[in-house]
Design a protein around this motif. Sequence first.
Motif, short mmCIF file in Angstrom:
data_model
loop_
_atom_site.label_atom_id
_atom_site.label_comp_id
_atom_site.label_asym_id
_atom_site.label_seq_id
_atom_site.Cartn_x
_atom_site.Cartn_y
_atom_site.Cartn_z
N ILE A 178 2.11 12.42 14.91
CA ILE A 178 1.95 13.17 13.89
C ILE A 178 0.64 12.51 13.90
CG2 ILE A 178 3.26 13.17 12.49
CD1 ILE A 178 5.97 12.99 13.72
N LEU A 179 -0.03 13.41 13.47
CA LEU A 179 -1.25 12.86 12.20
C LEU A 179 -1.09 13.49 10.94
CD1 LEU A 179 -4.39 11.58 12.98
CD2 LEU A 179 -5.06 13.89 12.55
N THR A 180 -0.95 11.87 9.70
CA THR A 180 -1.59 12.41 8.55
C THR A 180 -2.64 11.50 7.83
OG1 THR A 180 -0.56 10.24 7.87
CG2 THR A 180 1.16 12.38 8.31
N ALA A 181 -2.89 12.80 7.05
CA ALA A 181 -4.85 12.14 5.60
C ALA A 181 -3.90 12.45 4.15
CB ALA A 181 -5.36 13.31 5.98
N GLY A 182 -4.90 11.88 3.83
CA GLY A 182 -4.65 11.83 2.38
C GLY A 182 -5.12 10.85 0.94
N TRP A 207 0.87 -0.96 -0.15
CA TRP A 207 -0.11 -0.07 0.01
C TRP A 207 1.00 0.98 -0.07
CZ3 TRP A 207 1.10 2.56 4.12
CH2 TRP A 207 1.68 2.27 5.83
N ARG A 208 0.41 2.36 -0.42
CA ARG A 208 0.82 3.54 0.15
C ARG A 208 -0.19 4.48 -0.33
NH1 ARG A 208 2.50 4.42 -6.72
NH2 ARG A 208 0.46 3.20 -6.93
N MET A 209 0.47 5.74 0.58
CA MET A 209 -0.43 6.74 1.63
C MET A 209 0.27 7.54 0.83
SD MET A 209 -0.92 5.66 5.89
CE MET A 209 1.15 5.60 6.64
N LEU A 210 -0.38 8.17 -0.02
CA LEU A 210 0.16 9.92 -0.30
C LEU A 210 -0.49 11.77 0.88
CD1 LEU A 210 -1.28 9.40 -3.81
CD2 LEU A 210 0.83 8.98 -3.36
N ASP A 233 -7.99 5.53 -1.98
CA ASP A 233 -9.67 5.87 -0.42
C ASP A 233 -8.94 6.88 0.78
OD1 ASP A 233 -10.75 3.68 -1.86
OD2 ASP A 233 -9.70 2.19 -0.59
N PHE A 234 -10.19 7.39 0.79
CA PHE A 234 -9.82 8.71 2.18
C PHE A 234 -9.28 7.99 3.31
CE2 PHE A 234 -12.12 11.53 5.10
CZ PHE A 234 -12.35 12.63 4.26
N TYR A 235 -7.97 8.51 4.30
CA TYR A 235 -7.35 8.05 5.20
C TYR A 235 -6.57 8.87 5.45
CZ TYR A 235 -2.20 8.87 4.94
OH TYR A 235 -1.56 10.20 4.31
N THR A 236 -6.48 8.32 7.13
CA THR A 236 -5.75 9.23 8.25
C THR A 236 -5.34 8.17 9.05
OG1 THR A 236 -7.81 8.92 9.99
CG2 THR A 236 -7.49 11.33 8.74
N ALA A 237 -3.96 8.87 9.32
CA ALA A 237 -2.84 8.04 10.07
C ALA A 237 -2.58 8.88 10.93
CB ALA A 237 -1.96 7.48 9.38
N LYS A 238 -1.98 7.72 12.19
CA LYS A 238 -1.18 8.29 13.21
C LYS A 238 -0.01 7.56 13.36
CE LYS A 238 -3.58 9.70 16.86
NZ LYS A 238 -4.46 10.23 18.05
#
Length: 227
Positions: A18-22, A3-6, A31-36
């Motif tokens: 740290i919170l990221t989203a994209g 998987w890849r998170m943009l 897909d719509f995502y958030t990650a911590k």
Amino acid sequence: NDWRMLVGRIIALPDGKILTAGSYLSSGSPDFYTAKFTSNGRSDGSFGSLGKRVIDFAGGEDSVEDIAVDAAGNIVAVGSADTTGSPEYDYSGWDAVVVRLNSKGTLDKKFGKNGISTALDIGGGVDSFQSVSILSNGKIVVTGVASPSGGSWDILTARYNSNGTLDSTFHGDGWNLTDVLGADEFATKGIVQIDASCSCAKLVISATARTGPYTSPQFIGLLRFGL
């Protein structure tokens, strides 16, 4: 993992995490995502599933463009979602959405329908929220872009109640479109400013605007709205 998170947005939390989203891409459409992440850059296993929360609305392209954290620690994520499952590169099904998660990455059932606001579709064209701010009273102010009936893009502003419903006291419908120069306009960022002259909140938006087709001059401007 395949998987890849943009990353579209990143913020530092008060506890050092740290919170990221994209956009999250494992297979098929993003897909719509958030990650911590922890302060040392590792995935925070206490958040969502293995440190991330992924939402696929209807099998099409979905993306978070901005995030904010409210006074209770809930995460508000805004962006666009293909709510119709339209074919790849067909953006007519893109609608503007607001999602609220709690600090553990679970959808907040007190917000909208199971944590997701009703998608905002203005005339069947592209609708996308690009920026979000949270007021001291818990209401949510968002800015972005909309193309009614597939025409030129206009600046979209909206305000939501803390329960995820549109605030009808904002421009009557809870949302507003602004056409600056008659062609494509795009809101890039919106911030809440406290106007010292009235001790009231104002929404300041940075935006780009064109006078005609894509090859015409593009201007940068600021707009301010009362809240």
